[in-house]
Design a protein around this motif. Sequence first.
Motif, PDB file in Angstrom:
ATOM      1  N   PHE A  51       0.713  -1.013   0.087  1.00 56.07           N
ATOM      2  CA  PHE A  51       0.086  -0.108  -0.001  1.00 56.07           C
ATOM      3  C   PHE A  51       0.728   1.301  -0.089  1.00 56.07           C
ATOM      4  CE2 PHE A  51      -3.673  -2.721   1.237  1.00 56.07           C
ATOM      5  CZ  PHE A  51      -4.640  -2.213   0.391  1.00 56.07           C
ATOM      6  N   GLU A  53       3.910   1.612  -1.117  1.00 55.80           N
ATOM      7  CA  GLU A  53       4.626   1.884  -2.397  1.00 55.80           C
ATOM      8  C   GLU A  53       3.589   1.761  -3.539  1.00 55.80           C
ATOM      9  OE1 GLU A  53       8.037   2.195  -2.648  1.00 55.80           O
ATOM     10  OE2 GLU A  53       8.707   1.909  -0.599  1.00 55.80           O
ATOM     11  N   ASP A  54       2.551   1.529  -3.229  1.00 60.00           N
ATOM     12  CA  ASP A  54       1.371   1.734  -4.338  1.00 60.00           C
ATOM     13  C   ASP A  54       1.875   0.667  -5.463  1.00 60.00           C
ATOM     14  OD1 ASP A  54      -1.157   2.077  -5.156  1.00 60.00           O
ATOM     15  OD2 ASP A  54      -0.509   3.852  -6.334  1.00 60.00           O
ATOM     16  N   ARG A  73      -1.087  -8.953  -5.272  1.00 58.69           N
ATOM     17  CA  ARG A  73      -1.966  -8.611  -4.423  1.00 58.69           C
ATOM     18  C   ARG A  73      -2.955  -9.594  -4.145  1.00 58.69           C
ATOM     19  NH1 ARG A  73      -3.889  -3.076  -7.036  1.00 58.69           N
ATOM     20  NH2 ARG A  73      -2.018  -2.132  -6.325  1.00 58.69           N
ATOM     21  N   THR A 146       0.739  -1.779 -16.182  1.00 60.35           N
ATOM     22  CA  THR A 146       0.854  -0.482 -16.255  1.00 60.35           C
ATOM     23  C   THR A 146       1.830   0.239 -16.996  1.00 60.35           C
ATOM     24  OG1 THR A 146       0.027  -0.536 -13.872  1.00 60.35           O
ATOM     25  CG2 THR A 146       0.983   1.617 -14.549  1.00 60.35           C
TER      26      THR A 146
ATOM     27  N   LYS B  74      -7.597  -4.268  -4.501  1.00 62.11           N
ATOM     28  CA  LYS B  74      -6.881  -3.062  -3.751  1.00 62.11           C
ATOM     29  C   LYS B  74      -7.806  -2.863  -2.427  1.00 62.11           C
ATOM     30  CE  LYS B  74      -4.101   0.901  -3.714  1.00 62.11           C
ATOM     31  NZ  LYS B  74      -3.631   1.881  -4.523  1.00 62.11           N
ATOM     32  N   ASP B  75      -9.210  -2.462  -2.720  1.00 55.68           N
ATOM     33  CA  ASP B  75     -10.300  -2.108  -1.836  1.00 55.68           C
ATOM     34  C   ASP B  75     -10.472  -3.302  -0.843  1.00 55.68           C
ATOM     35  OD1 ASP B  75     -10.603   0.248  -2.931  1.00 55.68           O
ATOM     36  OD2 ASP B  75     -12.149  -0.482  -4.348  1.00 55.68           O
ATOM     37  N   LYS B  78      -7.769  -4.285   1.438  1.00 61.83           N
ATOM     38  CA  LYS B  78      -7.632  -3.181   2.710  1.00 61.83           C
ATOM     39  C   LYS B  78      -8.716  -3.322   3.586  1.00 61.83           C
ATOM     40  CE  LYS B  78      -6.887   1.063   1.105  1.00 61.83           C
ATOM     41  NZ  LYS B  78      -7.286   2.354   0.613  1.00 61.83           N
ATOM     42  N   GLN B 121      -4.964   6.189 -12.286  1.00 65.63           N
ATOM     43  CA  GLN B 121      -4.511   5.263 -11.291  1.00 65.63           C
ATOM     44  C   GLN B 121      -5.398   4.080 -11.134  1.00 65.63           C
ATOM     45  OE1 GLN B 121      -1.813   6.743  -8.291  1.00 65.63           O
ATOM     46  NE2 GLN B 121      -1.031   8.311  -9.584  1.00 65.63           N
TER      47      GLN B 121
END
Lengths: 161, 161
Positions: A51, A53-54, A73, A146, B74-75, B78, B121
């Motif tokens: 998170f 370092e995204d 992830r 990306t 990602k959500d 988290k 992003q």
Amino acid sequence: ARPRVGYFYAGKSSNQLLGDYVRKLTVKEHKSVPVVCQEETSVYDAICTMFLEDVGTLFVVRNGGILTGVVSRKDLLKSTMGGQDLAQTPIGVIMTRMPNIVTCQLEDTLLEAATRLIYNQVDALPVVKESASGKGVEVVGRITKTTVTKVFVELGEDTPV
Amino acid sequence: ARPRVGYFYAGKSSNQLLGDYVRKLTVKEHKSVPVVCQEETSVYDAICTMFLEDVGTLFVVRNGGILTGVVSRKDLLKSTMGGQDLAQTPIGVIMTRMPNIVTCQLEDTLLEAATRLIYNQVDALPVVKESASGKGVEVVGRITKTTVTKVFVELGEDTPV
């Protein structure tokens, strides 16, 4: 024979030209900085690093850069569902381990790397080179979907990529 | 003036040609199928759907297709760290909600969609169109960094994209 005037370009279709251009892009020019952790790092800390370092993928290394594993992830999400204590579980037990890691090298083309991303259904490839010690490979970069998407945008904007 | 013979192509550089070609690709031609859930779906079930369907982003809809939210891997990661009961938490409380969702439309170019992926992003955009009822937008597809990476590979392989 009539001289070729106007809409000919060395006998190649615009599709071929496009391919030629795309095939010249290299991993070396487009790689980004790898984000790494150690095998002993806890799953909890790995998630925090991800998170902070995204990034979507962490590379696991030992002895200052030798690649031992990869954690996505998706791997982390799966492990959080397992009900273990995340602060006590080392990343080493959930990572994908060498030699089951798809990699690329500095001299590879970006097209080869992109093809591997799609074919192997992964989000990121570590860019590696032989380590000086000869024991394993060292992580020197990262190529992700990306990276490729950014290059695609630059192609469309006529900016040199 | 000498006639232009050989290496000229309508006065355009190969870079411009490339751009022209890339700018013609559309969202409509390249979108994939959206994977959706309801606001009432639990975080637990949403994670299972994500793994089963093997996607990185779920779109949240009501009334047969009206977009209300987006949830990324990602959500979800988290939310698994938060210590709530995942089976009891509805996806509605963790999703990104309209109007804060970046979308694209069938008529947009793939380049516009790719630019939005990078600029905002995010990993995926819902492809939307006005709903028949006029209340909100309906989800009709999905454009992701994987979509763009696949198109990039096809460009390099000289296959028509």
